[in-house]
Scaffold this active site. Structure first.
Site, PDB file in Angstrom:
ATOM      1  CG  ASP A 145      46.272  36.941  41.378  1.00 29.72           C
ATOM      2  OD1 ASP A 145      45.177  37.290  40.913  1.00 29.72           O
ATOM      3  OD2 ASP A 145      46.415  36.549  42.548  1.00 29.72           O
ATOM      4  CG  HIS A 147      51.398  36.298  42.971  1.00 32.48           C
ATOM      5  ND1 HIS A 147      51.379  36.732  44.282  1.00 32.48           N
ATOM      6  CD2 HIS A 147      50.145  35.839  42.702  1.00 32.48           C
ATOM      7  CE1 HIS A 147      50.172  36.538  44.792  1.00 32.48           C
ATOM      8  NE2 HIS A 147      49.400  36.006  43.859  1.00 32.48           N
ATOM      9  NE  ARG A 178      51.615  32.397  47.053  1.00 26.22           N
ATOM     10  CZ  ARG A 178      51.647  31.175  47.585  1.00 26.22           C
ATOM     11  NH1 ARG A 178      52.553  30.310  47.185  1.00 26.22           N
ATOM     12  NH2 ARG A 178      50.789  30.828  48.515  1.00 26.22           N
ATOM     13  CG  ASN A 206      44.945  38.353  48.863  1.00 32.46           C
ATOM     14  OD1 ASN A 206      44.954  38.314  47.633  1.00 32.46           O
ATOM     15  ND2 ASN A 206      45.458  37.385  49.607  1.00 32.46           N
ATOM     16  CG  HIS A 207      49.501  38.311  48.192  1.00 32.53           C
ATOM     17  ND1 HIS A 207      50.508  37.632  48.840  1.00 32.53           N
ATOM     18  CD2 HIS A 207      48.528  37.397  47.947  1.00 32.53           C
ATOM     19  CE1 HIS A 207      50.168  36.362  48.968  1.00 32.53           C
ATOM     20  NE2 HIS A 207      48.970  36.189  48.427  1.00 32.53           N
ATOM     21  CG  HIS A 258      42.672  40.437  44.360  1.00 33.62           C
ATOM     22  ND1 HIS A 258      43.564  40.104  43.367  1.00 33.62           N
ATOM     23  CD2 HIS A 258      42.921  39.579  45.388  1.00 33.62           C
ATOM     24  CE1 HIS A 258      44.322  39.101  43.769  1.00 33.62           C
ATOM     25  NE2 HIS A 258      43.953  38.762  44.985  1.00 33.62           N
ATOM     26  NE  ARG A 336      40.577  32.815  49.673  1.00 38.44           N
ATOM     27  CZ  ARG A 336      41.712  32.593  49.006  1.00 38.44           C
ATOM     28  NH1 ARG A 336      42.856  32.771  49.602  1.00 38.44           N
ATOM     29  NH2 ARG A 336      41.681  32.194  47.741  1.00 38.44           N
ATOM     30  CG  HIS A 363      41.589  36.006  45.912  1.00 39.17           C
ATOM     31  ND1 HIS A 363      42.718  36.294  46.645  1.00 39.17           N
ATOM     32  CD2 HIS A 363      40.661  35.578  46.808  1.00 39.17           C
ATOM     33  CE1 HIS A 363      42.473  36.072  47.927  1.00 39.17           C
ATOM     34  NE2 HIS A 363      41.238  35.630  48.047  1.00 39.17           N
TER      35      HIS A 363
END
Length: 468
Positions: A145, A147, A178, A206-207, A258, A336, A363
């Protein structure tokens, strides 16, 4: 408009390899098992060399040093110098300009050209890409990640060495949200993908979805930066997200995704002729969940903005949202509300079933791991979650001192990490941990981080769009 040809990329490969050697090597900074060094000064990119250095101050560079605004090459073919300039301009702009001034340095027309070129490449790739064109001089860098932490991404690229014909990169999703520079980070990765499509692989996180980007800041970031053209830029990004592959197999023995593994999907009964109106009930949670096949993975429909949590297309959601557990078995991820939880026995079965030795997933940052009993924290940027007879399961997180904006005074101060896989089998991970580049340029959050402080939990599934 045309994109780079394989011949032109090959011609640039040696230049990339020779000119991308980082001034700070992993051994000089932090490497496998080495103590982390404090980075006391902000990094400054000399636009003539794009090498990370440290300076007591960060003056604005003369306009002659950077090519601003960035223009799309007339022949549509990117060069190493173009990408170096792109990275340097984004770094400089993050320190000297307001977010609303990004179009002054990266016009929307250039954005359109880059995203179009990258999307054409991405959409042609399978759901699970095979990275098997590896030789005795090859290395593979796996990144977790990011971000939107632009400056840590720039450091990582210099620390690991730029992509080249023999230096492959697999980015494991979550490029945006984020952090304050998700757009710039994603665009840099798209540029590398266009320049070296067979050496750089961008997997989906997932983002990279409509739901997450509307909650965790990326949508607002894009609209803020591009103002009246913001919705256009955001839609183009979503379309590009839909084309990102879901997983990769590196050198035949390493699976990366991920979130993690995925379920077997029972075949949906076909309707009989003359009975068009008959409803067919689909059991989205069969009583006995089992591990799916790569044939099923590659047949799954990945071009959805938000992977569904029910219905006949659950594999993308599994791959992007699932988490490991220390409890044996395969079960729905109730925390989740989407994806799976799987235990060490499932890791062993997955590795045996597909003759693999290693799973690398991402993740989960430090905010998620503090709530996961039995699993390690993210202090070093990675954890080894399962050690089983057939191999290992690793969680990799490449955003140090995460999240950038935090609703509590006490920060996690985690390191980030990347993994290097080398010959002959490319299945033995070498970990490289690194501290965050500090201080970050001052920036405002694009989401209400005071209210959204947990890691992707308690999802409002009703607001997610379920695609058929």
């Amino acid at each position: 408009m045309s994109c780079n040809s394989d011949t032109e990329r090959a011609a640039a490969a040696s230049a990339s390899q020779s000119s991308s050697s980082p001034l700070l090597t992993p051994q000089d900074h932090q490497s496998a098992g080495a103590p982390a060094a404090e980075v006391a000064e902000p990094p400054v990119f000399d636009s003539s060399s794009s090498i990370v250095t440290n300076s007591a101050d960060n003056p604005s560079p003369p306009s002659t040093e950077l090519e601003i605004p960035i223009v799309w090459p007339p022949d549509g073919k990117l060069s190493l110098n173009w990408i170096r300039n792109l990275m340097s301009v984004f770094d400089w702009a993050s320190r000297n300009l307001e977010p609303t001034q990004l179009p002054d340095v990266f016009p929307v027309e250039v954005f359109d050209s880059l995203v179009l070129c990258a999307s054409k490449i991405l959409h042609k790739e399978p759901n699970c890409v095979a990275i098997d064109n590896l030789g005795s001089e090859s290395t593979v860098v796996v990144v977790g990640d990011l971000h939107g932490q632009l400056h840590d991404l720039l450091f990582l690229l210099h620390d690991a060495g730029f992509p080249s014909e023999n230096r492959f990169f697999v980015f494991n999703g979550d490029y945006v949200d984020r952090g304050a520079w998700g757009l710039e980070s994603f665009l840099i990765l798209l540029a590398w993908k266009v320049f070296f499509p067979r050496s750089v692989y961008l997997l989906r996180g997932n983002h990279e979805s409509k739901y997450c980007t509307s909650v965790y800041g990326f949508e607002k970031e894009v609209v803020t930066k591009y103002s009246d053209r913001g919705k256009h830029v955001y839609r183009k990004c979503l379309g590009c997200f839909e084309g990102l592959p879901l997983a990769s197999i590196i050198g035949k023995h390493v699976y990366t995704a991920h979130g993690g593994i995925f379920r077997h999907m029972p075949a949906t009964p076909k309707r009989s002729k003359g009975k068009k109106n008959r409803k067919i009930a689909f059991n989205s949670e069969p009583s006995a969940l089992s591990i799916g096949s790569f044939e099923e993975l590659n047949k799954a429909r990945r071009s959805v903005l938000d992977p569904p949590w029910e219905g006949s297309n659950l594999i993308p959601g599994d791959v992007l949202w699932s988490d490991p557990s220390m409890t044996p078995g395969l079960s729905p991820n109730k925390e989740r509300g989407i994806g799976l939880l799987w235990g060490p026995d499932c890791t062993d079965n997955f590795l045996k079933k597909f003759q693999l030795k290693l799973i690398i997933r991402s993740h989960e940052g430090p905010d998620a791991r503090e709530k996961r009993p039995g699993l390690g924290g993210m202090d070093e940027g990675y954890t080894i979650d399962h050690i089983v007879e057939s191999g290992k399961l690793i969680t990799l997180f490449s955003a140090p001192d995460y999240p950038q904006f935090q609703g509590t005074e006490e920060r996690y101060r985690n390191k980030g990490a990347y993994i290097v896989l080398g010959p002959p089998n490319f299945d033995t991970p070498v970990f490289h941990s690194f501290e965050a580049i500090t201080p970050r340029p001052k920036a405002n959050a694009f989401y209400n981080f005071e209210e959204v402080i947990d890691s992707d939990e308690e999802l409002d599934l009703a607001s997610m769009v379920t695609s058929p």
